[in-house]
Design a protein around this motif. Sequence first.
Motif, PDB file in Angstrom:
ATOM      1  N   VAL A 107      47.444  26.636 -29.450  1.00 19.03           N
ATOM      2  CA  VAL A 107      47.579  26.846 -30.894  1.00 19.03           C
ATOM      3  C   VAL A 107      46.340  27.502 -31.506  1.00 19.03           C
ATOM      4  CG1 VAL A 107      47.928  25.678 -33.111  1.00 19.03           C
ATOM      5  CG2 VAL A 107      49.193  24.929 -31.094  1.00 19.03           C
ATOM      6  N   TYR A 108      45.142  27.049 -31.107  1.00 21.44           N
ATOM      7  CA  TYR A 108      43.936  27.514 -31.811  1.00 21.44           C
ATOM      8  C   TYR A 108      43.126  28.560 -31.051  1.00 21.44           C
ATOM      9  CZ  TYR A 108      45.018  23.353 -34.490  1.00 21.44           C
ATOM     10  OH  TYR A 108      45.671  22.418 -35.234  1.00 21.44           O
ATOM     11  N   GLU A 111      47.470  21.735 -25.874  1.00 20.61           N
ATOM     12  CA  GLU A 111      48.054  22.152 -27.159  1.00 20.61           C
ATOM     13  C   GLU A 111      47.031  22.908 -27.994  1.00 20.61           C
ATOM     14  OE1 GLU A 111      48.215  19.113 -25.993  1.00 20.61           O
ATOM     15  OE2 GLU A 111      50.297  18.470 -25.914  1.00 20.61           O
ATOM     16  N   THR A 129      53.370  22.765 -27.009  1.00 21.56           N
ATOM     17  CA  THR A 129      52.471  22.796 -28.166  1.00 21.56           C
ATOM     18  C   THR A 129      52.812  21.692 -29.166  1.00 21.56           C
ATOM     19  OG1 THR A 129      53.824  24.387 -29.375  1.00 21.56           O
ATOM     20  CG2 THR A 129      52.136  25.290 -27.939  1.00 21.56           C
ATOM     21  N   ASP A 156      53.036  28.539 -33.733  1.00 23.58           N
ATOM     22  CA  ASP A 156      52.617  27.750 -32.569  1.00 23.58           C
ATOM     23  C   ASP A 156      53.573  27.884 -31.386  1.00 23.58           C
ATOM     24  OD1 ASP A 156      51.078  26.975 -34.647  1.00 23.58           O
ATOM     25  OD2 ASP A 156      51.561  24.853 -34.573  1.00 23.58           O
ATOM     26  N   PRO A 206      49.866  33.696 -30.067  1.00 28.77           N
ATOM     27  CA  PRO A 206      50.713  33.430 -31.234  1.00 28.77           C
ATOM     28  C   PRO A 206      50.512  34.451 -32.345  1.00 28.77           C
ATOM     29  CG  PRO A 206      49.719  31.402 -30.466  1.00 28.77           C
ATOM     30  CD  PRO A 206      49.085  32.510 -29.696  1.00 28.77           C
TER      31      PRO A 206
END
Length: 357
Positions: A95-96, A91, A156, A167, A101
Amino acid sequence: MERLIEGDRRERMKKAASDDPMKLQRISELVLKHSIWLLIAWWTGGAWVLYFSDAPTLVKDLITFQGPPLAYIWIAILTATTYTLAGFMREQVCVYMCPWPRIQAALTDEWALNVTYRYDRGENRMSVKKAAELRALGQPAGDCIDCKQCVAVCPTGIDIRDGAQMDCIQCGLCIDACDTVMTKIGRPTRLIGYDNDINIHRRQEGKAPVYKLVRARTVTYAAIIAVVGGAMVYKLATRSLLDVNVLHDRNPIAIKLSDGSIRNAYTVRVLNKHGFDRVIAIDIEGPVNATVHVVGADSVTPDRPMIVIGRDQTEELRLLVTAPEENNPEKSIPVKFHVTDIGLGVVASATDNFVSP
Ligand code: SF4
Ligand code: SF4
Protein backbone atom coordinates in the motif's frame (compact mmCIF):
# COMPACT_ATOMS: atom_id res chain seq x y z
CA MET A 1 5.46 -21.06 2.67
CA GLU A 2 3.15 -20.49 5.65
CA ARG A 3 0.41 -22.45 3.91
CA LEU A 4 2.73 -25.43 3.56
CA ILE A 5 3.95 -25.27 7.15
CA GLU A 6 1.02 -23.87 9.16
CA GLY A 7 -2.00 -24.46 6.94
CA ASP A 8 -4.38 -22.02 5.23
CA ARG A 9 -5.15 -18.51 6.50
CA ARG A 10 -8.06 -19.60 8.69
CA GLU A 11 -5.88 -22.23 10.36
CA ARG A 12 -3.02 -19.77 10.79
CA MET A 13 -5.28 -17.18 12.41
CA LYS A 14 -6.64 -19.84 14.77
CA LYS A 15 -3.13 -20.93 15.70
CA ALA A 16 -1.96 -17.34 16.20
CA ALA A 17 -4.94 -16.57 18.45
CA SER A 18 -4.40 -19.64 20.64
CA ASP A 19 -0.63 -19.69 20.60
CA ASP A 20 0.67 -22.01 23.28
CA PRO A 21 4.43 -21.52 23.43
CA MET A 22 4.84 -24.83 25.22
CA LYS A 23 3.45 -26.85 22.34
CA LEU A 24 6.37 -28.57 20.64
CA GLN A 25 4.60 -28.80 17.29
CA ARG A 26 3.83 -25.07 17.30
CA ILE A 27 7.41 -24.20 18.23
CA SER A 28 8.81 -26.42 15.48
CA GLU A 29 6.41 -24.86 12.94
CA LEU A 30 7.50 -21.35 13.88
CA VAL A 31 11.20 -22.24 13.87
CA LEU A 32 10.87 -23.93 10.48
CA LYS A 33 8.88 -21.02 9.01
CA HIS A 34 11.27 -18.32 10.18
CA SER A 35 14.32 -20.37 9.16
CA ILE A 36 12.94 -20.74 5.62
CA TRP A 37 12.02 -17.04 5.53
CA LEU A 38 15.58 -16.18 6.54
CA LEU A 39 16.99 -18.58 3.97
CA ILE A 40 14.89 -17.01 1.19
CA ALA A 41 15.80 -13.50 2.41
CA TRP A 42 19.48 -14.42 2.45
CA TRP A 43 19.23 -16.01 -0.98
CA THR A 44 17.55 -12.96 -2.54
CA GLY A 45 19.84 -10.52 -0.69
CA GLY A 46 22.87 -12.51 -1.84
CA ALA A 47 21.61 -12.69 -5.41
CA TRP A 48 21.23 -8.91 -5.50
CA VAL A 49 24.85 -8.44 -4.43
CA LEU A 50 26.07 -11.10 -6.89
CA TYR A 51 24.35 -9.20 -9.69
CA PHE A 52 26.86 -6.36 -9.30
CA SER A 53 29.91 -8.55 -9.23
CA ASP A 54 31.52 -11.55 -10.88
CA ALA A 55 29.15 -14.05 -9.29
CA PRO A 56 31.17 -17.34 -9.37
CA THR A 57 34.30 -15.61 -8.02
CA LEU A 58 32.39 -13.76 -5.30
CA VAL A 59 30.55 -16.92 -4.19
CA LYS A 60 33.90 -18.70 -3.85
CA ASP A 61 35.33 -15.75 -1.90
CA LEU A 62 32.30 -15.51 0.37
CA ILE A 63 32.37 -19.22 1.22
CA THR A 64 36.09 -19.11 2.04
CA PHE A 65 35.63 -15.86 4.04
CA GLN A 66 37.85 -14.04 1.55
CA GLY A 67 35.06 -11.80 0.24
CA PRO A 68 35.16 -8.01 0.60
CA PRO A 69 33.61 -6.80 3.91
CA LEU A 70 31.21 -4.60 1.94
CA ALA A 71 29.70 -7.69 0.28
CA TYR A 72 29.02 -9.29 3.69
CA ILE A 73 27.54 -6.03 5.02
CA TRP A 74 25.23 -5.59 2.03
CA ILE A 75 24.09 -9.21 2.11
CA ALA A 76 23.31 -8.79 5.83
CA ILE A 77 21.38 -5.55 5.23
CA LEU A 78 19.40 -6.97 2.29
CA THR A 79 18.67 -10.19 4.16
CA ALA A 80 17.36 -8.26 7.17
CA THR A 81 15.21 -5.89 5.08
CA THR A 82 13.79 -8.71 2.94
CA TYR A 83 13.00 -10.78 6.03
CA THR A 84 11.26 -7.84 7.71
CA LEU A 85 9.44 -6.41 4.70
CA ALA A 86 8.34 -9.71 3.15
CA GLY A 87 7.69 -11.45 6.46
CA PHE A 88 6.03 -8.82 8.64
CA MET A 89 5.15 -5.75 6.55
CA ARG A 90 3.48 -7.16 3.45
CA GLU A 91 0.38 -4.93 3.42
CA GLN A 92 2.42 -1.82 4.21
CA VAL A 93 4.81 -2.59 1.35
CA CYS A 94 1.91 -3.09 -1.07
CA VAL A 95 0.00 0.00 0.00
CA TYR A 96 2.64 2.57 0.99
CA MET A 97 5.95 1.57 -0.59
CA CYS A 98 5.12 -0.04 -3.92
CA PRO A 99 4.55 2.46 -6.75
CA TRP A 100 2.31 0.01 -8.62
CA PRO A 101 -1.03 1.19 -7.13
CA ARG A 102 -0.26 4.77 -8.26
CA ILE A 103 0.87 3.65 -11.72
CA GLN A 104 -2.20 1.45 -12.04
CA ALA A 105 -4.49 4.32 -11.09
CA ALA A 106 -2.95 6.45 -13.85
CA LEU A 107 -3.24 3.68 -16.45
CA THR A 108 -6.85 2.71 -15.88
CA ASP A 109 -10.05 4.25 -17.27
CA GLU A 110 -13.79 3.68 -16.96
CA TRP A 111 -13.72 0.84 -19.54
CA ALA A 112 -10.81 -1.03 -17.97
CA LEU A 113 -11.65 -4.47 -16.58
CA ASN A 114 -10.57 -4.26 -12.95
CA VAL A 115 -11.38 -6.57 -10.06
CA THR A 116 -14.92 -5.45 -9.25
CA TYR A 117 -17.60 -6.48 -6.80
CA ARG A 118 -20.86 -6.76 -8.71
CA TYR A 119 -23.10 -4.91 -6.29
CA ASP A 120 -25.99 -5.24 -8.75
CA ARG A 121 -25.91 -8.95 -7.90
CA GLY A 122 -24.51 -8.91 -4.38
CA GLU A 123 -26.75 -6.38 -2.61
CA ASN A 124 -28.58 -6.56 -0.31
CA ARG A 125 -26.33 -8.88 1.63
CA MET A 126 -28.08 -11.59 3.56
CA SER A 127 -27.79 -15.15 4.80
CA VAL A 128 -28.27 -18.11 2.46
CA LYS A 129 -31.47 -19.02 4.28
CA LYS A 130 -32.96 -15.53 4.07
CA ALA A 131 -32.05 -15.25 0.39
CA ALA A 132 -33.68 -18.61 -0.34
CA GLU A 133 -36.87 -17.51 1.44
CA LEU A 134 -37.07 -14.25 -0.52
CA ARG A 135 -36.41 -15.99 -3.82
CA ALA A 136 -39.13 -18.52 -2.99
CA LEU A 137 -41.51 -15.55 -2.63
CA GLY A 138 -40.32 -14.19 -5.98
CA GLN A 139 -38.54 -11.26 -4.36
CA PRO A 140 -35.02 -10.08 -5.20
CA ALA A 141 -32.20 -11.21 -2.92
CA GLY A 142 -28.50 -10.40 -2.95
CA ASP A 143 -25.93 -13.14 -3.57
CA CYS A 144 -23.38 -11.84 -1.05
CA ILE A 145 -23.71 -13.76 2.20
CA ASP A 146 -21.25 -11.45 3.98
CA CYS A 147 -18.90 -14.33 4.78
CA LYS A 148 -15.90 -11.96 4.37
CA GLN A 149 -13.80 -14.62 2.65
CA CYS A 150 -12.86 -12.02 0.02
CA VAL A 151 -11.46 -9.79 2.79
CA ALA A 152 -9.68 -12.66 4.55
CA VAL A 153 -7.67 -13.63 1.46
CA CYS A 154 -6.82 -10.09 0.38
CA PRO A 155 -3.05 -9.51 0.70
CA THR A 156 -3.57 -5.78 1.27
CA GLY A 157 -6.44 -6.32 3.69
CA ILE A 158 -9.09 -4.32 1.83
CA ASP A 159 -12.77 -5.02 1.24
CA ILE A 160 -13.35 -4.88 -2.51
CA ARG A 161 -17.08 -4.56 -1.84
CA ASP A 162 -16.39 -0.93 -0.87
CA GLY A 163 -15.57 -0.20 -4.52
CA ALA A 164 -12.40 0.24 -6.58
CA GLN A 165 -9.46 1.19 -4.36
CA MET A 166 -5.89 2.21 -4.98
CA ASP A 167 -4.73 -0.47 -2.52
CA CYS A 168 -6.03 -3.26 -4.78
CA ILE A 169 -3.14 -4.93 -6.62
CA GLN A 170 -5.51 -6.89 -8.91
CA CYS A 171 -4.21 -10.23 -7.65
CA GLY A 172 -7.62 -11.86 -8.09
CA LEU A 173 -7.51 -13.87 -4.85
CA CYS A 174 -10.87 -12.45 -3.78
CA ILE A 175 -12.36 -13.68 -7.07
CA ASP A 176 -11.27 -17.25 -6.35
CA ALA A 177 -12.41 -17.05 -2.72
CA CYS A 178 -15.85 -15.74 -3.65
CA ASP A 179 -16.23 -18.24 -6.51
CA THR A 180 -15.63 -21.04 -4.02
CA VAL A 181 -18.34 -19.63 -1.75
CA MET A 182 -20.78 -19.16 -4.64
CA THR A 183 -20.19 -22.73 -5.81
CA LYS A 184 -20.83 -24.04 -2.30
CA ILE A 185 -24.14 -22.18 -1.94
CA GLY A 186 -25.24 -23.02 -5.48
CA ARG A 187 -25.17 -19.49 -6.92
CA PRO A 188 -23.44 -18.36 -10.15
CA THR A 189 -19.76 -17.56 -9.81
CA ARG A 190 -18.09 -14.20 -10.59
CA LEU A 191 -19.90 -12.14 -7.99
CA ILE A 192 -16.43 -10.61 -7.86
CA GLY A 193 -14.81 -10.58 -11.28
CA TYR A 194 -13.02 -8.50 -13.89
CA ASP A 195 -15.60 -5.91 -14.79
CA ASN A 196 -16.36 -2.18 -14.61
CA ASP A 197 -19.03 0.18 -13.27
CA ILE A 198 -20.39 0.89 -16.76
CA ASN A 199 -21.47 -2.72 -17.14
CA ILE A 200 -22.89 -2.89 -13.64
CA HIS A 201 -25.10 0.11 -14.44
CA ARG A 202 -26.07 -1.41 -17.79
CA ARG A 203 -27.13 -4.63 -16.09
CA GLN A 204 -29.14 -2.65 -13.55
CA GLU A 205 -30.93 -1.04 -16.50
CA GLY A 206 -31.53 -4.47 -18.04
CA LYS A 207 -29.00 -3.93 -20.84
CA ALA A 208 -26.29 -6.35 -21.99
CA PRO A 209 -22.73 -5.59 -20.83
CA VAL A 210 -20.34 -4.03 -23.34
CA TYR A 211 -16.62 -4.76 -23.48
CA LYS A 212 -14.43 -2.26 -25.32
CA LEU A 213 -11.05 -3.91 -25.49
CA VAL A 214 -9.78 -1.91 -28.46
CA ARG A 215 -9.67 1.78 -27.62
CA ALA A 216 -7.15 4.61 -27.97
CA ARG A 217 -5.65 3.89 -24.54
CA THR A 218 -5.13 0.13 -25.05
CA VAL A 219 -3.79 0.64 -28.58
CA THR A 220 -1.33 3.24 -27.27
CA TYR A 221 -0.19 0.94 -24.45
CA ALA A 222 0.22 -1.98 -26.86
CA ALA A 223 2.26 0.22 -29.21
CA ILE A 224 4.50 1.43 -26.36
CA ILE A 225 5.02 -2.14 -25.10
CA ALA A 226 5.80 -3.31 -28.66
CA VAL A 227 8.34 -0.51 -29.22
CA VAL A 228 10.04 -0.90 -25.82
CA GLY A 229 9.92 -4.71 -26.01
CA GLY A 230 11.29 -4.65 -29.57
CA ALA A 231 14.11 -2.31 -28.54
CA MET A 232 15.00 -4.59 -25.61
CA VAL A 233 14.98 -7.72 -27.78
CA TYR A 234 17.09 -5.93 -30.39
CA LYS A 235 19.61 -4.78 -27.77
CA LEU A 236 19.74 -8.28 -26.28
CA ALA A 237 20.22 -9.94 -29.67
CA THR A 238 22.94 -7.52 -30.77
CA ARG A 239 24.72 -7.01 -27.44
CA SER A 240 28.47 -7.23 -27.42
CA LEU A 241 29.80 -10.46 -25.90
CA LEU A 242 33.18 -8.85 -25.27
CA ASP A 243 33.52 -5.62 -23.34
CA VAL A 244 36.25 -3.52 -21.79
CA ASN A 245 36.32 -0.69 -19.21
CA VAL A 246 39.37 1.36 -18.30
CA LEU A 247 40.16 3.34 -15.17
CA HIS A 248 43.28 5.51 -15.01
CA ASP A 249 45.31 5.40 -11.78
CA ARG A 250 44.69 8.54 -9.75
CA ASN A 251 47.73 8.55 -7.54
CA PRO A 252 50.29 8.85 -8.99
CA ILE A 253 48.70 9.88 -12.25
CA ALA A 254 52.01 9.40 -14.10
CA ILE A 255 55.63 8.65 -13.26
CA LYS A 256 58.90 9.45 -15.01
CA LEU A 257 61.30 6.50 -15.26
CA SER A 258 65.11 6.74 -14.94
CA ASP A 259 65.49 6.45 -18.75
CA GLY A 260 63.27 9.52 -19.20
CA SER A 261 60.17 7.71 -20.45
CA ILE A 262 56.69 8.27 -19.01
CA ARG A 263 54.61 5.52 -17.45
CA ASN A 264 50.85 5.56 -16.78
CA ALA A 265 49.01 2.76 -14.99
CA TYR A 266 45.41 1.66 -15.65
CA THR A 267 42.94 -0.81 -14.25
CA VAL A 268 41.37 -2.58 -17.21
CA ARG A 269 38.33 -4.76 -16.78
CA VAL A 270 37.64 -7.23 -19.61
CA LEU A 271 34.27 -9.00 -19.73
CA ASN A 272 33.85 -12.31 -21.53
CA LYS A 273 30.11 -12.89 -21.89
CA HIS A 274 30.54 -16.03 -24.00
CA GLY A 275 30.02 -19.54 -22.63
CA PHE A 276 33.62 -20.59 -23.43
CA ASP A 277 37.17 -19.48 -22.58
CA ARG A 278 38.70 -16.87 -24.89
CA VAL A 279 42.23 -15.73 -25.69
CA ILE A 280 42.30 -11.95 -25.68
CA ALA A 281 45.04 -9.73 -27.11
CA ILE A 282 45.50 -6.20 -25.80
CA ASP A 283 46.65 -3.35 -28.03
CA ILE A 284 46.85 0.36 -27.45
CA GLU A 285 46.65 3.25 -29.86
CA GLY A 286 47.64 6.85 -29.24
CA PRO A 287 51.01 7.53 -27.57
CA VAL A 288 53.90 7.22 -30.02
CA ASN A 289 56.29 4.25 -29.55
CA ALA A 290 54.38 3.12 -26.48
CA THR A 291 54.70 -0.34 -24.97
CA VAL A 292 52.10 -2.06 -22.84
CA HIS A 293 52.70 -4.51 -20.04
CA VAL A 294 50.06 -6.53 -18.20
CA VAL A 295 50.97 -7.13 -14.56
CA GLY A 296 50.56 -10.79 -13.61
CA ALA A 297 48.90 -11.88 -16.86
CA ASP A 298 48.49 -15.60 -17.66
CA SER A 299 50.63 -15.39 -20.76
CA VAL A 300 52.36 -12.41 -22.21
CA THR A 301 53.88 -12.43 -25.67
CA PRO A 302 56.80 -10.03 -25.94
CA ASP A 303 55.18 -7.61 -28.39
CA ARG A 304 51.48 -8.11 -27.70
CA PRO A 305 50.01 -8.99 -24.28
CA MET A 306 47.57 -11.88 -24.40
CA ILE A 307 45.47 -13.32 -21.65
CA VAL A 308 42.94 -16.12 -21.28
CA ILE A 309 39.54 -15.19 -19.84
CA GLY A 310 37.27 -17.94 -18.58
CA ARG A 311 33.70 -18.30 -19.79
CA ASP A 312 31.26 -15.78 -18.31
CA GLN A 313 34.13 -14.21 -16.41
CA THR A 314 35.37 -10.71 -15.77
CA GLU A 315 39.12 -10.23 -15.57
CA GLU A 316 40.58 -7.19 -13.86
CA LEU A 317 44.07 -6.34 -15.11
CA ARG A 318 46.77 -3.85 -14.18
CA LEU A 319 48.18 -2.31 -17.35
CA LEU A 320 51.37 -0.27 -17.50
CA VAL A 321 51.75 1.91 -20.59
CA THR A 322 55.22 3.35 -21.14
CA ALA A 323 56.24 5.83 -23.84
CA PRO A 324 59.30 8.04 -24.49
CA GLU A 325 58.73 11.64 -23.43
CA GLU A 326 60.46 13.08 -26.51
CA ASN A 327 57.92 11.34 -28.79
CA ASN A 328 54.97 12.46 -26.68
CA PRO A 329 55.55 16.06 -25.60
CA GLU A 330 51.82 16.84 -25.06
CA LYS A 331 50.49 17.05 -21.50
CA SER A 332 47.66 14.63 -22.30
CA ILE A 333 47.15 12.24 -25.23
CA PRO A 334 44.00 10.16 -25.84
CA VAL A 335 44.83 6.46 -25.59
CA LYS A 336 42.59 3.72 -26.97
CA PHE A 337 42.62 0.22 -25.52
CA HIS A 338 41.58 -2.50 -27.96
CA VAL A 339 40.88 -6.01 -26.70
CA THR A 340 40.68 -8.56 -29.51
CA ASP A 341 39.31 -12.08 -29.34
CA ILE A 342 42.02 -13.98 -31.21
CA GLY A 343 39.67 -16.82 -32.15
CA LEU A 344 36.63 -14.85 -33.32
CA GLY A 345 38.32 -11.61 -34.34
CA VAL A 346 35.85 -9.57 -32.28
CA VAL A 347 37.20 -6.27 -30.94
CA ALA A 348 36.03 -4.11 -28.03
CA SER A 349 37.54 -0.71 -27.25
CA ALA A 350 37.68 1.88 -24.50
CA THR A 351 39.36 5.29 -24.33
CA ASP A 352 41.32 7.11 -21.62
CA ASN A 353 44.25 9.51 -21.52
CA PHE A 354 48.01 9.15 -21.35
CA VAL A 355 49.36 12.05 -19.33
CA SER A 356 52.76 13.49 -18.51
CA PRO A 357 53.70 14.21 -14.88
S1 SF4 B 1 -16.60 -13.75 -0.52
FE1 SF4 B 1 -18.31 -13.23 -1.83
S2 SF4 B 1 -20.07 -13.79 -0.60
FE2 SF4 B 1 -18.38 -13.69 0.82
S3 SF4 B 1 -18.40 -11.58 1.57
FE3 SF4 B 1 -17.05 -11.60 -0.19
S4 SF4 B 1 -18.37 -11.01 -1.89
FE4 SF4 B 1 -19.72 -11.63 -0.23
S1 SF4 C 1 -7.75 -8.37 -6.22
FE1 SF4 C 1 -6.34 -8.92 -4.58
S2 SF4 C 1 -5.73 -6.97 -3.73
FE2 SF4 C 1 -7.57 -6.56 -4.91
S3 SF4 C 1 -9.23 -6.72 -3.45
FE3 SF4 C 1 -9.00 -8.73 -4.41
S4 SF4 C 1 -7.66 -9.86 -3.04
FE4 SF4 C 1 -7.46 -7.68 -2.50
